[in-house]
Scaffold this motif. Sequence first.
Motif, PDB file in Angstrom:
ATOM      1  N   ASP A  68     110.286 122.801 -27.262  1.00  0.00           N
ATOM      2  CA  ASP A  68     111.703 122.683 -27.589  1.00  0.00           C
ATOM      3  C   ASP A  68     112.432 122.559 -26.264  1.00  0.00           C
ATOM      4  OD1 ASP A  68     114.355 122.926 -28.317  1.00  0.00           O
ATOM      5  OD2 ASP A  68     113.986 124.521 -29.769  1.00  0.00           O
ATOM      6  N   GLN A  69     113.000 121.410 -25.995  1.00  0.00           N
ATOM      7  CA  GLN A  69     113.630 121.140 -24.700  1.00  0.00           C
ATOM      8  C   GLN A  69     114.725 122.155 -24.371  1.00  0.00           C
ATOM      9  OE1 GLN A  69     112.442 118.904 -22.551  1.00  0.00           O
ATOM     10  NE2 GLN A  69     110.889 118.339 -24.036  1.00  0.00           N
ATOM     11  N   LYS A  70     115.321 122.769 -25.382  1.00  0.00           N
ATOM     12  CA  LYS A  70     116.378 123.746 -25.147  1.00  0.00           C
ATOM     13  C   LYS A  70     115.815 125.100 -24.729  1.00  0.00           C
ATOM     14  CE  LYS A  70     119.094 121.422 -28.575  1.00  0.00           C
ATOM     15  NZ  LYS A  70     118.875 121.172 -29.960  1.00  0.00           N
ATOM     16  N   GLU A  71     114.524 125.320 -24.976  1.00  0.00           N
ATOM     17  CA  GLU A  71     113.933 126.622 -24.709  1.00  0.00           C
ATOM     18  C   GLU A  71     113.094 126.671 -23.441  1.00  0.00           C
ATOM     19  OE1 GLU A  71     111.725 127.776 -28.145  1.00  0.00           O
ATOM     20  OE2 GLU A  71     113.496 127.865 -29.416  1.00  0.00           O
ATOM     21  N   ILE A  72     112.789 125.533 -22.844  1.00  0.00           N
ATOM     22  CA  ILE A  72     111.927 125.558 -21.665  1.00  0.00           C
ATOM     23  C   ILE A  72     112.744 125.342 -20.403  1.00  0.00           C
ATOM     24  CG2 ILE A  72     109.870 124.790 -22.905  1.00  0.00           C
ATOM     25  CD1 ILE A  72     110.301 122.025 -21.698  1.00  0.00           C
ATOM     26  N   SER A  73     112.240 125.876 -19.318  1.00  0.00           N
ATOM     27  CA  SER A  73     112.951 125.723 -18.064  1.00  0.00           C
ATOM     28  C   SER A  73     112.359 124.605 -17.215  1.00  0.00           C
ATOM     29  CB  SER A  73     112.926 127.041 -17.280  1.00  0.00           C
ATOM     30  OG  SER A  73     111.598 127.426 -17.025  1.00  0.00           O
ATOM     31  N   TRP A  74     111.155 124.149 -17.574  1.00  0.00           N
ATOM     32  CA  TRP A  74     110.550 123.048 -16.829  1.00  0.00           C
ATOM     33  C   TRP A  74     111.265 121.769 -17.200  1.00  0.00           C
ATOM     34  CZ3 TRP A  74     104.547 123.112 -16.490  1.00  0.00           C
ATOM     35  CH2 TRP A  74     104.132 124.338 -15.988  1.00  0.00           C
ATOM     36  N   ASP A  75     111.582 120.973 -16.209  1.00  0.00           N
ATOM     37  CA  ASP A  75     112.178 119.685 -16.525  1.00  0.00           C
ATOM     38  C   ASP A  75     111.084 118.629 -16.634  1.00  0.00           C
ATOM     39  OD1 ASP A  75     111.511 119.077 -13.915  1.00  0.00           O
ATOM     40  OD2 ASP A  75     113.557 118.747 -13.245  1.00  0.00           O
ATOM     41  N   ASP A  76     111.443 117.498 -17.164  1.00  0.00           N
ATOM     42  CA  ASP A  76     110.486 116.420 -17.409  1.00  0.00           C
ATOM     43  C   ASP A  76     109.857 115.930 -16.115  1.00  0.00           C
ATOM     44  OD1 ASP A  76     109.205 114.676 -19.291  1.00  0.00           O
ATOM     45  OD2 ASP A  76     110.444 113.066 -18.497  1.00  0.00           O
ATOM     46  N   THR A  77     110.580 115.998 -15.027  1.00  0.00           N
ATOM     47  CA  THR A  77     110.059 115.545 -13.738  1.00  0.00           C
ATOM     48  C   THR A  77     108.861 116.391 -13.321  1.00  0.00           C
ATOM     49  OG1 THR A  77     112.296 114.912 -13.110  1.00  0.00           O
ATOM     50  CG2 THR A  77     110.688 115.054 -11.354  1.00  0.00           C
ATOM     51  N   LEU A  78     108.955 117.697 -13.503  1.00  0.00           N
ATOM     52  CA  LEU A  78     107.857 118.582 -13.141  1.00  0.00           C
ATOM     53  C   LEU A  78     106.641 118.318 -14.027  1.00  0.00           C
ATOM     54  CD1 LEU A  78     106.673 120.893 -11.521  1.00  0.00           C
ATOM     55  CD2 LEU A  78     107.760 122.478 -13.119  1.00  0.00           C
ATOM     56  N   ILE A  79     106.846 118.183 -15.314  1.00  0.00           N
ATOM     57  CA  ILE A  79     105.737 117.913 -16.236  1.00  0.00           C
ATOM     58  C   ILE A  79     105.076 116.588 -15.874  1.00  0.00           C
ATOM     59  CG2 ILE A  79     105.143 117.399 -18.649  1.00  0.00           C
ATOM     60  CD1 ILE A  79     107.337 119.444 -19.431  1.00  0.00           C
ATOM     61  N   THR A  80     105.873 115.568 -15.587  1.00  0.00           N
ATOM     62  CA  THR A  80     105.337 114.266 -15.201  1.00  0.00           C
ATOM     63  C   THR A  80     104.546 114.386 -13.900  1.00  0.00           C
ATOM     64  OG1 THR A  80     107.164 113.131 -16.284  1.00  0.00           O
ATOM     65  CG2 THR A  80     105.949 111.881 -14.628  1.00  0.00           C
ATOM     66  N   SER A  81     105.043 115.152 -12.946  1.00  0.00           N
ATOM     67  CA  SER A  81     104.342 115.335 -11.674  1.00  0.00           C
ATOM     68  C   SER A  81     102.994 116.011 -11.885  1.00  0.00           C
ATOM     69  CB  SER A  81     105.192 116.169 -10.715  1.00  0.00           C
ATOM     70  OG  SER A  81     106.358 115.486 -10.374  1.00  0.00           O
ATOM     71  N   VAL A  82     102.962 117.017 -12.729  1.00  0.00           N
ATOM     72  CA  VAL A  82     101.704 117.708 -13.023  1.00  0.00           C
ATOM     73  C   VAL A  82     100.737 116.752 -13.710  1.00  0.00           C
ATOM     74  CG1 VAL A  82     100.649 119.554 -14.390  1.00  0.00           C
ATOM     75  CG2 VAL A  82     102.720 120.011 -13.069  1.00  0.00           C
ATOM     76  N   ASP A  83     101.230 115.991 -14.685  1.00  0.00           N
ATOM     77  CA  ASP A  83     100.378 115.013 -15.376  1.00  0.00           C
ATOM     78  C   ASP A  83      99.791 114.003 -14.391  1.00  0.00           C
ATOM     79  OD1 ASP A  83     100.691 116.138 -17.871  1.00  0.00           O
ATOM     80  OD2 ASP A  83     102.236 114.725 -18.528  1.00  0.00           O
ATOM     81  N   ARG A  84     100.596 113.516 -13.450  1.00  0.00           N
ATOM     82  CA  ARG A  84     100.116 112.543 -12.457  1.00  0.00           C
ATOM     83  C   ARG A  84      99.071 113.164 -11.540  1.00  0.00           C
ATOM     84  NH1 ARG A  84     105.906 110.011 -10.999  1.00  0.00           N
ATOM     85  NH2 ARG A  84     106.074 108.626 -12.786  1.00  0.00           N
ATOM     86  N   LEU A  85      99.299 114.400 -11.129  1.00  0.00           N
ATOM     87  CA  LEU A  85      98.351 115.091 -10.270  1.00  0.00           C
ATOM     88  C   LEU A  85      97.008 115.268 -10.972  1.00  0.00           C
ATOM     89  CD1 LEU A  85      97.714 116.597  -7.641  1.00  0.00           C
ATOM     90  CD2 LEU A  85      98.660 118.650  -8.696  1.00  0.00           C
ATOM     91  N   VAL A  86      97.043 115.686 -12.228  1.00  0.00           N
ATOM     92  CA  VAL A  86      95.803 115.862 -12.990  1.00  0.00           C
ATOM     93  C   VAL A  86      95.091 114.529 -13.140  1.00  0.00           C
ATOM     94  CG1 VAL A  86      94.895 116.424 -15.288  1.00  0.00           C
ATOM     95  CG2 VAL A  86      96.578 117.937 -14.202  1.00  0.00           C
ATOM     96  N   GLU A  87      95.830 113.482 -13.463  1.00  0.00           N
ATOM     97  CA  GLU A  87      95.229 112.151 -13.612  1.00  0.00           C
ATOM     98  C   GLU A  87      94.593 111.686 -12.306  1.00  0.00           C
ATOM     99  OE1 GLU A  87      96.634 107.632 -14.666  1.00  0.00           O
ATOM    100  OE2 GLU A  87      97.668 109.290 -15.644  1.00  0.00           O
ATOM    101  N   LYS A  88      95.291 111.886 -11.192  1.00  0.00           N
ATOM    102  CA  LYS A  88      94.773 111.481  -9.883  1.00  0.00           C
ATOM    103  C   LYS A  88      93.486 112.237  -9.559  1.00  0.00           C
ATOM    104  CE  LYS A  88      95.966 111.517  -4.991  1.00  0.00           C
ATOM    105  NZ  LYS A  88      96.939 111.928  -3.988  1.00  0.00           N
ATOM    106  N   GLU A  89      93.466 113.525  -9.818  1.00  0.00           N
ATOM    107  CA  GLU A  89      92.278 114.326  -9.532  1.00  0.00           C
ATOM    108  C   GLU A  89      91.100 113.909 -10.414  1.00  0.00           C
ATOM    109  OE1 GLU A  89      91.760 116.370  -6.961  1.00  0.00           O
ATOM    110  OE2 GLU A  89      93.756 115.758  -6.321  1.00  0.00           O
ATOM    111  N   MET A  90      91.383 113.530 -11.656  1.00  0.00           N
ATOM    112  CA  MET A  90      90.313 113.061 -12.546  1.00  0.00           C
ATOM    113  C   MET A  90      89.728 111.754 -12.025  1.00  0.00           C
ATOM    114  SD  MET A  90      91.833 114.100 -16.299  1.00  0.00           S
ATOM    115  CE  MET A  90      90.716 113.027 -17.134  1.00  0.00           C
ATOM    116  N   VAL A  91      90.580 110.849 -11.568  1.00  0.00           N
ATOM    117  CA  VAL A  91      90.111 109.580 -11.020  1.00  0.00           C
ATOM    118  C   VAL A  91      89.261 109.840  -9.781  1.00  0.00           C
ATOM    119  CG1 VAL A  91      90.862 107.459  -9.862  1.00  0.00           C
ATOM    120  CG2 VAL A  91      91.973 108.177 -11.981  1.00  0.00           C
ATOM    121  N   ASN A  92      89.734 110.725  -8.914  1.00  0.00           N
ATOM    122  CA  ASN A  92      88.965 111.065  -7.711  1.00  0.00           C
ATOM    123  C   ASN A  92      87.610 111.664  -8.061  1.00  0.00           C
ATOM    124  OD1 ASN A  92      91.004 110.157  -6.030  1.00  0.00           O
ATOM    125  ND2 ASN A  92      91.877 112.180  -5.708  1.00  0.00           N
ATOM    126  N   ALA A  93      87.571 112.525  -9.056  1.00  0.00           N
ATOM    127  CA  ALA A  93      86.309 113.149  -9.462  1.00  0.00           C
ATOM    128  C   ALA A  93      85.333 112.108 -10.000  1.00  0.00           C
ATOM    129  CB  ALA A  93      86.567 114.230 -10.512  1.00  0.00           C
TER     130      ALA A  93
END
Length: 107
Positions: A68-93
């Motif tokens: 629920d976007q009204k209940e979380i303090s993380w913004d979409d930018t942070l979630i997107t950054s985490v998703d990109r980091l995980v994807e990058k690490e998977m590609v590297n692995a």
Amino acid sequence: MAIKTVLGDNLKYYRKKRGFSQEELSEHAGISARHLSFIENGAAFVSAELLEKLTKILKISASALFYDQKEISWDDTLITSVDRLVEKEMVNAVESIKLQLRYLSGL
């Protein structure tokens, strides 16, 4: 807020963010545009299989649809950054494993 409403609002948000019309997303997901509209409006819910298809098409985690976007303090930018980091690490692995397999097959 009802879970169907949260999911519907988030699905609509990510669909638009990725540049899909309802017709385009529904075609990729193998459902009717009407069914997608019902989901986005909270009148219908998704099956596990459809949830998996939608998240793959939209390139998001399933959990992103249930926040629920009204209940979380993380913004979409942070979630997107985490998703990109995980994807990058998977590609590297995967690349590291491929290199190791090439090396071992040459022995």
